[in-house]
Write a protein that holds these residues in place. Structure first.
Motif, PDB file in Angstrom:
ATOM      1  N   THR A 137     -29.868 -66.058 -62.963  1.00 41.57           N
ATOM      2  CA  THR A 137     -30.684 -68.155 -64.174  1.00 41.57           C
ATOM      3  C   THR A 137     -29.750 -69.048 -63.720  1.00 41.57           C
ATOM      4  O   THR A 137     -29.991 -70.200 -63.360  1.00 41.57           O
ATOM      5  CB  THR A 137     -29.481 -67.829 -65.385  1.00 41.57           C
ATOM      6  N   TYR A 138     -28.368 -69.042 -62.340  1.00 39.94           N
ATOM      7  CA  TYR A 138     -28.440 -69.530 -61.100  1.00 39.94           C
ATOM      8  C   TYR A 138     -29.146 -70.345 -60.592  1.00 39.94           C
ATOM      9  O   TYR A 138     -29.199 -71.753 -60.399  1.00 39.94           O
ATOM     10  CB  TYR A 138     -27.201 -69.278 -60.768  1.00 39.94           C
ATOM     11  N   PHE A 139     -30.234 -69.417 -60.281  1.00 41.05           N
ATOM     12  CA  PHE A 139     -31.322 -70.728 -59.488  1.00 41.05           C
ATOM     13  C   PHE A 139     -32.392 -70.989 -60.081  1.00 41.05           C
ATOM     14  O   PHE A 139     -33.707 -70.853 -59.748  1.00 41.05           O
ATOM     15  CB  PHE A 139     -32.275 -69.495 -58.580  1.00 41.05           C
ATOM     16  N   ARG A 140     -32.272 -70.922 -61.775  1.00 45.10           N
ATOM     17  CA  ARG A 140     -32.906 -71.273 -63.143  1.00 45.10           C
ATOM     18  C   ARG A 140     -33.132 -72.551 -62.976  1.00 45.10           C
ATOM     19  O   ARG A 140     -33.812 -73.273 -63.148  1.00 45.10           O
ATOM     20  CB  ARG A 140     -33.439 -70.069 -63.963  1.00 45.10           C
ATOM     21  N   ASN A 141     -31.893 -73.475 -62.668  1.00 43.38           N
ATOM     22  CA  ASN A 141     -31.590 -74.452 -62.482  1.00 43.38           C
ATOM     23  C   ASN A 141     -31.858 -75.350 -61.439  1.00 43.38           C
ATOM     24  O   ASN A 141     -31.502 -75.310 -60.514  1.00 43.38           O
ATOM     25  CB  ASN A 141     -29.848 -74.901 -62.526  1.00 43.38           C
ATOM     26  N   GLY A 142     -32.427 -76.574 -60.978  1.00 42.37           N
ATOM     27  CA  GLY A 142     -32.679 -77.237 -60.112  1.00 42.37           C
ATOM     28  C   GLY A 142     -31.707 -77.487 -59.615  1.00 42.37           C
ATOM     29  O   GLY A 142     -31.649 -78.190 -58.387  1.00 42.37           O
ATOM     30  N   TRP A 143     -30.765 -78.363 -60.006  1.00 43.50           N
ATOM     31  CA  TRP A 143     -29.039 -78.667 -59.964  1.00 43.50           C
ATOM     32  C   TRP A 143     -28.634 -77.877 -58.818  1.00 43.50           C
ATOM     33  O   TRP A 143     -27.946 -77.857 -57.767  1.00 43.50           O
ATOM     34  CB  TRP A 143     -28.761 -79.724 -60.524  1.00 43.50           C
ATOM     35  N   ASN A 144     -28.177 -76.365 -59.709  1.00 45.59           N
ATOM     36  CA  ASN A 144     -27.984 -75.594 -58.378  1.00 45.59           C
ATOM     37  C   ASN A 144     -28.103 -74.898 -57.391  1.00 45.59           C
ATOM     38  O   ASN A 144     -27.709 -74.548 -56.758  1.00 45.59           O
ATOM     39  CB  ASN A 144     -27.805 -74.313 -59.676  1.00 45.59           C
ATOM     40  N   ILE A 145     -30.044 -75.025 -57.943  1.00 50.75           N
ATOM     41  CA  ILE A 145     -30.505 -75.037 -56.205  1.00 50.75           C
ATOM     42  C   ILE A 145     -30.467 -76.129 -55.134  1.00 50.75           C
ATOM     43  O   ILE A 145     -30.139 -76.115 -53.940  1.00 50.75           O
ATOM     44  CB  ILE A 145     -32.512 -75.254 -56.112  1.00 50.75           C
ATOM     45  N   PHE A 146     -30.380 -76.938 -55.341  1.00 56.18           N
ATOM     46  CA  PHE A 146     -30.277 -78.756 -54.444  1.00 56.18           C
ATOM     47  C   PHE A 146     -28.616 -78.163 -54.210  1.00 56.18           C
ATOM     48  O   PHE A 146     -28.444 -78.398 -52.827  1.00 56.18           O
ATOM     49  CB  PHE A 146     -29.666 -79.807 -55.650  1.00 56.18           C
ATOM     50  N   ASP A 147     -27.749 -78.521 -54.476  1.00 58.30           N
ATOM     51  CA  ASP A 147     -26.160 -78.147 -54.723  1.00 58.30           C
ATOM     52  C   ASP A 147     -26.432 -76.383 -53.619  1.00 58.30           C
ATOM     53  O   ASP A 147     -25.559 -76.786 -52.384  1.00 58.30           O
ATOM     54  CB  ASP A 147     -25.437 -77.000 -56.278  1.00 58.30           C
ATOM     55  N   PHE A 148     -26.757 -75.520 -53.661  1.00 61.45           N
ATOM     56  CA  PHE A 148     -26.986 -74.123 -52.988  1.00 61.45           C
ATOM     57  C   PHE A 148     -27.614 -74.040 -51.672  1.00 61.45           C
ATOM     58  O   PHE A 148     -26.951 -74.143 -50.543  1.00 61.45           O
ATOM     59  CB  PHE A 148     -27.671 -73.247 -53.167  1.00 61.45           C
ATOM     60  N   LEU A 149     -28.257 -74.998 -51.619  1.00 60.97           N
ATOM     61  CA  LEU A 149     -28.928 -75.878 -50.193  1.00 60.97           C
ATOM     62  C   LEU A 149     -28.626 -77.123 -49.633  1.00 60.97           C
ATOM     63  O   LEU A 149     -27.937 -76.589 -48.005  1.00 60.97           O
ATOM     64  CB  LEU A 149     -30.196 -76.285 -50.425  1.00 60.97           C
ATOM     65  N   LEU A 193     -23.713 -85.623 -50.689  1.00 62.00           N
ATOM     66  CA  LEU A 193     -24.274 -85.594 -52.354  1.00 62.00           C
ATOM     67  C   LEU A 193     -24.492 -84.916 -52.724  1.00 62.00           C
ATOM     68  O   LEU A 193     -24.591 -84.852 -54.223  1.00 62.00           O
ATOM     69  CB  LEU A 193     -25.950 -84.898 -51.206  1.00 62.00           C
ATOM     70  N   ARG A 194     -23.211 -83.270 -52.584  1.00 65.48           N
ATOM     71  CA  ARG A 194     -22.669 -82.818 -53.689  1.00 65.48           C
ATOM     72  C   ARG A 194     -22.192 -82.988 -55.002  1.00 65.48           C
ATOM     73  O   ARG A 194     -21.841 -82.948 -55.985  1.00 65.48           O
ATOM     74  CB  ARG A 194     -21.888 -82.200 -53.307  1.00 65.48           C
ATOM     75  N   VAL A 195     -21.170 -84.345 -54.984  1.00 70.95           N
ATOM     76  CA  VAL A 195     -20.436 -85.388 -55.978  1.00 70.95           C
ATOM     77  C   VAL A 195     -21.799 -86.076 -57.026  1.00 70.95           C
ATOM     78  O   VAL A 195     -21.799 -86.079 -58.327  1.00 70.95           O
ATOM     79  CB  VAL A 195     -20.406 -86.417 -55.132  1.00 70.95           C
ATOM     80  N   ILE A 196     -23.410 -85.481 -56.808  1.00 67.55           N
ATOM     81  CA  ILE A 196     -24.359 -85.993 -57.612  1.00 67.55           C
ATOM     82  C   ILE A 196     -24.045 -84.770 -58.493  1.00 67.55           C
ATOM     83  O   ILE A 196     -24.450 -85.119 -59.630  1.00 67.55           O
ATOM     84  CB  ILE A 196     -25.983 -86.001 -56.949  1.00 67.55           C
ATOM     85  N   THR A 197     -24.193 -83.679 -57.900  1.00 68.57           N
ATOM     86  CA  THR A 197     -24.205 -82.727 -59.098  1.00 68.57           C
ATOM     87  C   THR A 197     -22.832 -82.714 -59.508  1.00 68.57           C
ATOM     88  O   THR A 197     -22.924 -81.673 -60.839  1.00 68.57           O
ATOM     89  CB  THR A 197     -24.283 -81.618 -58.704  1.00 68.57           C
ATOM     90  N   VAL A 198     -21.557 -83.129 -59.082  1.00 66.73           N
ATOM     91  CA  VAL A 198     -20.987 -82.694 -60.190  1.00 66.73           C
ATOM     92  C   VAL A 198     -20.604 -83.801 -61.304  1.00 66.73           C
ATOM     93  O   VAL A 198     -19.761 -83.246 -62.183  1.00 66.73           O
ATOM     94  CB  VAL A 198     -19.203 -83.312 -59.255  1.00 66.73           C
ATOM     95  N   ILE A 199     -21.190 -85.065 -60.519  1.00 65.68           N
ATOM     96  CA  ILE A 199     -20.661 -85.796 -61.852  1.00 65.68           C
ATOM     97  C   ILE A 199     -21.683 -85.741 -63.209  1.00 65.68           C
ATOM     98  O   ILE A 199     -23.002 -86.617 -62.246  1.00 65.68           O
ATOM     99  CB  ILE A 199     -20.161 -87.351 -60.905  1.00 65.68           C
ATOM    100  N   PRO A 200     -22.617 -85.811 -64.319  1.00 65.15           N
ATOM    101  CA  PRO A 200     -22.906 -85.488 -64.976  1.00 65.15           C
ATOM    102  C   PRO A 200     -24.215 -87.214 -65.111  1.00 65.15           C
ATOM    103  O   PRO A 200     -25.304 -86.984 -64.846  1.00 65.15           O
ATOM    104  CB  PRO A 200     -22.172 -84.893 -66.131  1.00 65.15           C
ATOM    105  N   ARG A 201     -23.113 -87.809 -65.108  1.00 65.27           N
ATOM    106  CA  ARG A 201     -23.805 -89.764 -65.419  1.00 65.27           C
ATOM    107  C   ARG A 201     -24.270 -89.696 -63.842  1.00 65.27           C
ATOM    108  O   ARG A 201     -25.868 -90.213 -64.222  1.00 65.27           O
ATOM    109  CB  ARG A 201     -23.001 -90.665 -65.202  1.00 65.27           C
TER     110      ARG A 201
END
Length: 254
Positions: free
Chosen positions: A72-84, A109-117
């Protein structure tokens, strides 16, 4: 791994403390990447060691998240972005090519996935692309129309600015950015006293009207994307108040 252990691991990687550590590593990594651009810090062994430690820390973090969420980790677009981003930055960090090593900055750019806003803002920008594209087409048409007019009116006397439609579009793009446009207008005004009407009209339409439409579209989409978050917060507050009221009633009965 048992279901209980997976649940505990999920709570760990989603905890505020864990997120704070990841955010701190991203900030430290950004500082290191910026410091390496100065001659005094280029090739510093300590910076290289810390940079490598941060790379491995990101790798461990992604590994923990994959273990916790499995497929299920790779079903989230933000997780895929983080992984790449982590995968590219690891390849860039271990490569000897300077061009590839420059891509290490993508880790910031990973700061985008860490901060929800920040995710809300980026999502809003992506959602606003269709509206922005429509406004962009209208703006391009406006620039083209004004470029043809300028090429016919001012091209013979100012070929370096309005010699053909493409040169005129480039000049009008400079005018639209409001960077040095008074010099262009003054130069044209030497041969055409009433050219200020043309430039004033173009600036009002292309800059103050059309560019503000871009901002309006993004703001509207941000507000729409923020509504579910606000509704969720309100719903959680309502549930908490209901639980408090139920506890008060139970204590009063006792």
């Amino acid at each position: 791994m048992t279901e209980q252990k997976r649940t505990s691991l999920q709570q760990l990687v989603e905890s505020s403390a864990f997120q704070a550590v990841v955010l701190s590593l991203i900030i430290v990594n950004a500082v290191i990447l910026g410091a390496e651009t100065f001659d005094a810090f280029k090739g510093a062994p300590l910076l290289k060691i810390v940079d490598r430690i941060i790379v491995y820390a990101f790798l461990v973090e992604i590994g923990l998240r994959i273990i916790a969420w499995r497929g299920t980790y790779f079903r989230n677009g933000w997780n895929i972005f983080d992984f790449l981003i982590v995968a590219v930055s690891i390849g860039a960090a271990t490569s000897g090519l300077a061009a590839l090593r420059a891509f290490r900055v993508l880790r910031v750019l990973r700061v985008i996935t860490v901060i929800p806003r920040m995710r809300v803002v980026v999502s809003a920008l992506l959602d606003s692309i269709p509206g922005i594209a429509s406004v962009g087409v209208v703006l391009a048409l406006i620039v083209y129309v004004f470029a043809v007019i300028a090429a016919n009116l001012y091209g013979p006397q100012h070929p370096e600015l309005f010699g053909d439609v493409f040169e005129a579009m480039y000049t009008l793009f400079q005018v639209m950015t409001l960077e040095g446009w008074p010099d262009i207008a003054s130069q044209v005004a030497e041969t055409h006293k009433r050219s200020w009407i043309f430039f004033l009209t173009f600036v009002l339409i292309a800059t103050f009207t059309m560019l503000n439409l871009f901002v309006a579209i993004v703001v509207r989409v941000v507000e729409e994307d923020s509504e579910p978050v606000v509704d969720e917060v309100i719903e959680n507050q309502r549930k908490i108040l209901q639980e408090i009221a139920a506890l008060k009633d139970e204590l009063a009965k006792r």
